[in-house]
Design an enzyme around this catalytic site. Structure first.
Site, PDB file in Angstrom:
ATOM      1  N   SER A 126       0.818  -1.218   0.000  1.00  0.00           N
ATOM      2  CA  SER A 126       0.000   0.000   0.000  1.00  0.00           C
ATOM      3  C   SER A 126       0.850   1.266   0.000  1.00  0.00           C
ATOM      4  CB  SER A 126      -0.869  -0.011   1.253  1.00  0.00           C
ATOM      5  OG  SER A 126      -1.360   1.271   1.521  1.00  0.00           O
ATOM      6  N   GLU A 128       0.173   3.706   1.631  1.00  0.00           N
ATOM      7  CA  GLU A 128       0.210   4.185   3.022  1.00  0.00           C
ATOM      8  C   GLU A 128       1.594   3.963   3.634  1.00  0.00           C
ATOM      9  OE1 GLU A 128      -2.151   5.622   5.395  1.00  0.00           O
ATOM     10  OE2 GLU A 128      -2.945   6.236   3.474  1.00  0.00           O
ATOM     11  N   TYR A 150      -1.524   0.131  10.616  1.00  0.00           N
ATOM     12  CA  TYR A 150      -1.850  -0.507   9.336  1.00  0.00           C
ATOM     13  C   TYR A 150      -0.646  -0.427   8.385  1.00  0.00           C
ATOM     14  CZ  TYR A 150      -3.656  -0.826   4.564  1.00  0.00           C
ATOM     15  OH  TYR A 150      -3.830  -1.157   3.243  1.00  0.00           O
TER      16      TYR A 150
HETATM   17  O1  G4F Z   1     -10.452   6.766   2.315  1.00  0.00           O
HETATM   18  P1  G4F Z   1      -9.476   6.641   3.425  1.00  0.00           P
HETATM   19  O2  G4F Z   1      -9.970   5.975   4.666  1.00  0.00           O
HETATM   20  O3  G4F Z   1      -8.215   5.907   2.807  1.00  0.00           O
HETATM   21  P2  G4F Z   1      -6.686   5.791   3.275  1.00  0.00           P
HETATM   22  O4  G4F Z   1      -6.513   6.015   4.711  1.00  0.00           O
HETATM   23  O5  G4F Z   1      -5.885   6.653   2.362  1.00  0.00           O
HETATM   24  O6  G4F Z   1      -6.368   4.260   2.997  1.00  0.00           O
HETATM   25  C1  G4F Z   1      -6.856   3.580   1.843  1.00  0.00           C
HETATM   26  O7  G4F Z   1      -5.905   3.620   0.818  1.00  0.00           O
HETATM   27  C2  G4F Z   1      -4.683   2.923   1.102  1.00  0.00           C
HETATM   28  C3  G4F Z   1      -3.781   3.065  -0.112  1.00  0.00           C
HETATM   29  O8  G4F Z   1      -3.027   4.240   0.036  1.00  0.00           O
HETATM   30  C4  G4F Z   1      -4.980   1.477   1.427  1.00  0.00           C
HETATM   31  F1  G4F Z   1      -3.821   0.837   1.698  1.00  0.00           F
HETATM   32  C5  G4F Z   1      -5.906   1.402   2.604  1.00  0.00           C
HETATM   33  O9  G4F Z   1      -6.244   0.048   2.886  1.00  0.00           O
HETATM   34  C6  G4F Z   1      -7.172   2.149   2.254  1.00  0.00           C
HETATM   35  O10 G4F Z   1      -7.800   1.479   1.191  1.00  0.00           O
HETATM   36  O11 G4F Z   1      -8.933   8.072   3.849  1.00  0.00           O
HETATM   37  C7  G4F Z   1      -8.387   8.974   2.905  1.00  0.00           C
HETATM   38  C8  G4F Z   1      -8.165  10.308   3.560  1.00  0.00           C
HETATM   39  C9  G4F Z   1      -7.383  10.283   4.886  1.00  0.00           C
HETATM   40  O12 G4F Z   1      -6.454  11.331   4.861  1.00  0.00           O
HETATM   41  C10 G4F Z   1      -8.439  10.562   5.953  1.00  0.00           C
HETATM   42  O13 G4F Z   1      -7.944  11.211   7.115  1.00  0.00           O
HETATM   43  O14 G4F Z   1      -9.446  10.877   3.897  1.00  0.00           O
HETATM   44  C11 G4F Z   1      -9.368  11.466   5.178  1.00  0.00           C
HETATM   45  N1  G4F Z   1     -10.725  11.558   5.742  1.00  0.00           N
HETATM   46  C12 G4F Z   1     -11.335  12.705   6.122  1.00  0.00           C
HETATM   47  N2  G4F Z   1     -12.546  12.446   6.627  1.00  0.00           N
HETATM   48  C13 G4F Z   1     -11.540  10.539   6.012  1.00  0.00           C
HETATM   49  C14 G4F Z   1     -12.693  11.085   6.556  1.00  0.00           C
HETATM   50  N3  G4F Z   1     -11.411   9.209   5.814  1.00  0.00           N
HETATM   51  C15 G4F Z   1     -12.441   8.414   6.159  1.00  0.00           C
HETATM   52  N4  G4F Z   1     -12.326   7.092   5.937  1.00  0.00           N
HETATM   53  N5  G4F Z   1     -13.581   8.909   6.736  1.00  0.00           N
HETATM   54  C16 G4F Z   1     -13.760  10.252   6.964  1.00  0.00           C
HETATM   55  O15 G4F Z   1     -14.799  10.688   7.484  1.00  0.00           O
END
Ligand code: G4F
Length: 339
Positions: A126, A128, A150
């Site tokens: 990933s 990440e 993670y």
């Molecule tokens: O959609 P996210 O939860 O994805 P994140 O953390 O980038 O991870 C995903 O992508 C990775 C590949 O780079 C994978 F390895 C991993 O398994 C997963 O699929 O969050 C994206 C961004 C973050 O910066 C988070 O802080 O969105 C921001 N965010 C802001 N508000 C939020 C929210 N994320 C989530 N999930 N929910 C919110 O309400």
């Protein structure tokens, strides 16, 4: 003869897209997950392939279950997607995350190492792992700086995959996948949370929703494009690590701006920082607020990948751009929630 592929984590987004892709290539597909994760095969039903897959229970925490599957089938290719894949949950469940996401991968590799005929192995690494990035854009050579249990677990699996390639001459490749989304993305991830919540607001199911840090930037691609890269990573002569990305990034606020174009009412931004709100233009009703509870203890602020190695070696490049991706997700969710 038909090739046999084993996909761990078949119930997830990538499991469904890859299974559909491999079935079209005439593979026999064995799909594994924990029994509890398979209650609803909605993603496989989306492609109408739920009856074309051989399902097996396999908990990555139980090596005996892994051994049983590998001794029951002659497997050509393994795609390891099984993981606790939600970054925020890894802060509240670090041990479970490490056991599944890190040691789970090692358990599979140990079983493979002891086989006479070893399958090729793909590890879902990933972006990440780059965390608080040390270089822009990130490539296969960029140093890692992970920011969550993670990402640290994924880093372990990434390096153990490389180690088994070098130490035991096993065909193992890793795809360092940047965020990849689709209408089959879980609603706990930010893109699908946005498209689903905006659609529910339009249909009147909810009045508003909340997000955390909307300034973080991600390199978002389409999952359907990325699974082709994963397959290609196992078809070349030499196993290796490959970055799968689009080479462009956008903030979460940009994603919302693109998504809100598809609503049948107008919206406008108010305020800044924690007071940022998205409101309906006609009556000032708040439809999106910021809530600190969605912030992470440590954040990854910016990811952008350089995919030139995958382009050159695998002849892979993403076909779907950011605007097309948001449109696809919004139209599917609006359809799902239309009255
Ligand atoms: O959609 P996210 O939860 O994805 P994140 O953390 O980038 O991870 C995903 O992508 C990775 C590949 O780079 C994978 F390895 C991993 O398994 C997963 O699929 O969050 C994206 C961004 C973050 O910066 C988070 O802080 O969105 C921001 N965010 C802001 N508000 C939020 C929210 N994320 C989530 N999930 N929910 C919110 O309400």
């Amino acid at each position: 003869m038909k090739k046999t592929a084993l996909i761990t984590g078949i119930s997830g987004q990538d499991g469904a897209y890859l299974a559909n892709f491999l079935l079209k290539k005439n593979y026999r597909v064995i799909g594994t997950d924990r029994r509890s994760a398979r209650d609803d095969k909605w993603r496989l039903k989306y492609f109408n392939i739920e009856n074309k897959i051989i399902f097996e229970d396999m908990d990555l925490n139980e090596i005996t279950q892994i051994q049983r599957i590998f001794s029951s089938y002659r497997i050509d290719e393994v795609y390891n997607f099984a993981a606790q894949s939600f970054v925020k949950s890894s802060f509240s469940n670090p041990l479970t995350t490490a056991d599944t996401t890190a040691i789970g991968c090692l358990r599979i590799l140990e079983v493979i190492r002891n086989l006479k005929k070893r399958p090729k192995f793909y590890q879902a690494s990933s972006s990440e792992m780059f965390g608080e990035v040390l270089e822009i854009p990130q490539t296969e050579k960029t140093a890692f700086n992970p920011q969550s249990p993670y990402a640290i677990s994924k880093l372990f699996s990434h390096f153990i995959t490389k180690n088994y390639r070098e130490a035991y001459n096993i065909y193992t490749s890793s795809g360092i996948c940047f965020n990849h989304e689709s209408p089959l993305r879980g609603e706990e991830f930010v893109t699908r949370k946005i498209t689903s919540c905006l659609s529910k607001i339009q249909s009147g199911e909810i009045s508003h929703f909340e997000l955390g840090n909307i300034n973080a930037k991600r390199d978002w691609g389409f999952a359907g494009d990325y699974v082709e890269g994963m397959w290609k990573a196992l078809q070349v002569k030499k196993p290796d690590d490959f970055v799968f990305s689009t080479g462009r990034n956008h903030s979460i606020k940009n994603f919302i701006d693109e998504a809100r174009k598809y609503l049948n009412f107008e919206t406008k931004w108010h305020g800044s920082g924690l007071s940022t709100q998205l409101r309906r233009k006609n009556n000032n009703q708040i439809i999106l607020k910021i809530n600190k509870k969605f912030f992470r203890p440590t954040e990854v602020n910016l990811l952008i990948g350089k995919n030139s190695k995958a382009k050159k070696v695998l002849k892979w490049s993403p076909k779907t751009n950011f605007k097309e991706l948001v449109k696809m997700m919004m139209l599917e969710d609006l359809k799902k929630h239309s009255r």
